[in-house]
Design an enzyme around this catalytic site. Sequence first.
Site, PDB file in Angstrom:
ATOM      1  N   CYS A 180       1.167  -1.552   0.027  1.00 11.54           N
ATOM      2  CA  CYS A 180       0.016   0.137  -0.145  1.00 11.54           C
ATOM      3  C   CYS A 180       0.975   1.214  -0.134  1.00 11.54           C
ATOM      4  CB  CYS A 180      -0.494   0.139   1.317  1.00 11.54           C
ATOM      5  SG  CYS A 180      -1.406   1.529   1.914  1.00 11.54           S
TER       6      CYS A 180
ATOM      7  N   CYS B 156      -0.039   3.733   3.108  1.00  9.25           N
ATOM      8  CA  CYS B 156       0.598   2.615   4.405  1.00  9.25           C
ATOM      9  C   CYS B 156       2.514   3.492   3.841  1.00  9.25           C
ATOM     10  CB  CYS B 156       0.418   1.553   4.016  1.00  9.25           C
ATOM     11  SG  CYS B 156      -0.684   1.181   3.491  1.00  9.25           S
TER      12      CYS B 156
END
Length: 81
Positions: free
Chosen positions: A12, A15
Amino acid sequence: MYRLLKLYQPSCRPCQMVSQFLESHNVEHEAINVLENPDVAVKYGIMSTPVTILLDDEGNEIQRSIGFKPDEIQKMISKLQ
């Protein structure tokens, strides 16, 4: 005493941005990969990542930030100090 949780997925991009932000601010935190720890994701009701959660010393949620929102994360960091 507060503690910070970062719930993430390795692939991600947002992230990764949260991780870089926390590292650049030298913030001690617990990183939890929700793919490897689905029980934790269920416990905190995680529907998408990243999620940054500020907990008190008893484990109660104080504040939550979903996605990469530097201003919100900075407010949580200020409570750690």
